[in-house]
Design an enzyme around this catalytic site. Structure first.
Site, PDB file in Angstrom:
ATOM      1  N   ALA A  10      78.317   6.053  66.910  1.00 13.76           N
ATOM      2  CA  ALA A  10      78.597   6.918  65.978  1.00 13.76           C
ATOM      3  C   ALA A  10      77.293   7.339  65.100  1.00 13.76           C
ATOM      4  O   ALA A  10      77.230   8.140  64.143  1.00 13.76           O
ATOM      5  CB  ALA A  10      79.826   6.876  65.137  1.00 13.76           C
ATOM      6  N   TYR A 152      71.344   2.571  85.820  1.00 13.49           N
ATOM      7  CA  TYR A 152      71.916   3.631  84.899  1.00 13.49           C
ATOM      8  C   TYR A 152      73.055   4.641  85.534  1.00 13.49           C
ATOM      9  O   TYR A 152      73.988   4.898  85.161  1.00 13.49           O
ATOM     10  CB  TYR A 152      70.835   4.468  83.882  1.00 13.49           C
ATOM     11  CG  TYR A 152      71.557   5.386  83.125  1.00 13.49           C
ATOM     12  CD1 TYR A 152      72.246   5.107  82.002  1.00 13.49           C
ATOM     13  CD2 TYR A 152      71.571   6.821  83.454  1.00 13.49           C
ATOM     14  CE1 TYR A 152      72.839   6.278  81.325  1.00 13.49           C
ATOM     15  CE2 TYR A 152      72.017   7.728  82.704  1.00 13.49           C
ATOM     16  CZ  TYR A 152      72.843   7.528  81.572  1.00 13.49           C
ATOM     17  OH  TYR A 152      73.438   8.638  80.841  1.00 13.49           O
ATOM     18  N   LYS A 156      77.333   4.943  84.987  1.00  3.30           N
ATOM     19  CA  LYS A 156      77.800   6.338  84.804  1.00  3.30           C
ATOM     20  C   LYS A 156      78.765   6.761  85.945  1.00  3.30           C
ATOM     21  O   LYS A 156      79.970   7.375  85.841  1.00  3.30           O
ATOM     22  CB  LYS A 156      76.812   7.413  84.465  1.00  3.30           C
ATOM     23  CG  LYS A 156      76.187   7.337  83.317  1.00  3.30           C
ATOM     24  CD  LYS A 156      77.106   7.263  81.869  1.00  3.30           C
ATOM     25  CE  LYS A 156      76.383   7.020  80.690  1.00  3.30           C
ATOM     26  NZ  LYS A 156      77.587   6.993  79.422  1.00  3.30           N
ATOM     27  N   PRO A 182      77.662  15.400  80.650  1.00  4.94           N
ATOM     28  CA  PRO A 182      76.420  16.203  80.089  1.00  4.94           C
ATOM     29  C   PRO A 182      75.007  16.004  81.209  1.00  4.94           C
ATOM     30  O   PRO A 182      75.116  14.917  81.614  1.00  4.94           O
ATOM     31  CB  PRO A 182      75.819  15.742  78.767  1.00  4.94           C
ATOM     32  CG  PRO A 182      76.998  14.811  78.202  1.00  4.94           C
ATOM     33  CD  PRO A 182      77.559  14.239  79.574  1.00  4.94           C
ATOM     34  N   VAL A 185      70.230  16.124  77.532  1.00  8.45           N
ATOM     35  CA  VAL A 185      70.585  16.543  76.170  1.00  8.45           C
ATOM     36  C   VAL A 185      69.414  15.616  75.245  1.00  8.45           C
ATOM     37  O   VAL A 185      69.391  14.518  75.306  1.00  8.45           O
ATOM     38  CB  VAL A 185      72.086  15.569  75.789  1.00  8.45           C
ATOM     39  CG1 VAL A 185      72.504  15.878  74.191  1.00  8.45           C
ATOM     40  CG2 VAL A 185      73.160  16.178  76.648  1.00  8.45           C
TER      41      VAL A 185
END
Length: 251
Positions: A10, A152, A156, A182, A185
């Site tokens: 966060a 990677y 995902k 997404p 980004v």
């Protein structure tokens, strides 16, 4: 109704945007990250705006520390309504045969095992209460590989399979499970991927207006507040001039 929302990773990017958007929605927050100072700064910012915030400093790769800190939350914070599994990263863009083993291990341990750790620690309580929502931040990279993406993309793809599997496993409960996927980004994602090479990172977004963390956070808040009988299972979110993982029209 005010919800208790736990967001991993966060301190920046999509995770930080989610913290701000859920706070604006009137929810109370449990924010996790690796930097205690950043968490403290964010806590002050959101608290000054009237939000209720708890912060936990740990790396999602550290299963025992995650368990210890979550169990140490005040009792009134134990009933988590929304889990946003956001912590994740990409490292390197080399061909698979030239990849860095340490980078691979970090991605697998964070993007897959860290997500599983948080799921295992939080979801049983949701099942017991027959209430809760798990929002996993996946990627269109989980649908199709791209040059240099290899491991990677694999992590995902695993997020997609884990999310779909969890949705099946809790189908007899009132829990909802969502995978947000997404495209481009603009956060510190590429800067991390290229180990701090800001010039190389900036080129990723040249010639196109990419998504922002706020765009993804808007969707996260939307799906979390859909009517109780509505489960938004998966959302693909792309910039207007990105058609797929490999088709990007740049000016």
């Amino acid at each position: 109704m005010k919800k208790t929302v736990l967001i991993t990773g966060a301190t920046s990017g999509i995770g930080l945007a989610c913290a701000r958007k859920f706070a604006q929605n009137g929810d109370r927050l449990i924010l996790t990250g690796r930097s205690g100072q950043k968490l403290s700064d964010i806590c002050k910012e959101l608290s000054d705006e009237g939000a209720e915030v708890q912060t936990l400093t740990f790396d999602v790769r550290d299963r025992e520390e995650a368990k210890r800190l979550l169990s140490g939350l005040p009792k009134e914070w134990h009933d988590i309504d929304v889990l946003v599994n956001n912590a994740g990263l990409a490292l390197g863009l080399e061909p698979e045969q030239d990849g860095n083993l340490d980078d691979w291990e970090t991605m697998i341990d964070t993007n897959i095992k860290g997500l599983l750790t948080m799921t295992r620690l939080v979801v049983p309580g949701m099942v017991k209460r027959d209430r809760g929502h798990i929002i996993n931040i996946g990627s269109i990279a989980g649908d199709a590989a791209y040059a240099g993406g290899n491991v990677y993309c694999a992590t995902k793809a695993a997020v997609k399979a884990i999310t779909d599997g969890l949705r099946i496993d809790v189908a007899d409960t009132a829990l909802r499970v969502t995978n947000l996927k997404p495209g481009l980004v603009e956060t510190n994602f590429s800067n991390v991927r290229f180990h701090g090479d800001t010039d190389r990172a900036a080129k990723v977004y040249q010639g196109i207006k990419p998504l922002t963390g706020d765009d993804i956070a808007d969707v996260a808040v939307y799906v979390a507040n859909a009517p109780e009988h509505v489960q938004i299972a998966e959302v693909t979110i792309l910039a207007t001039h990105q058609a797929s993982v490999n088709v990007i029209k740049r000016k």
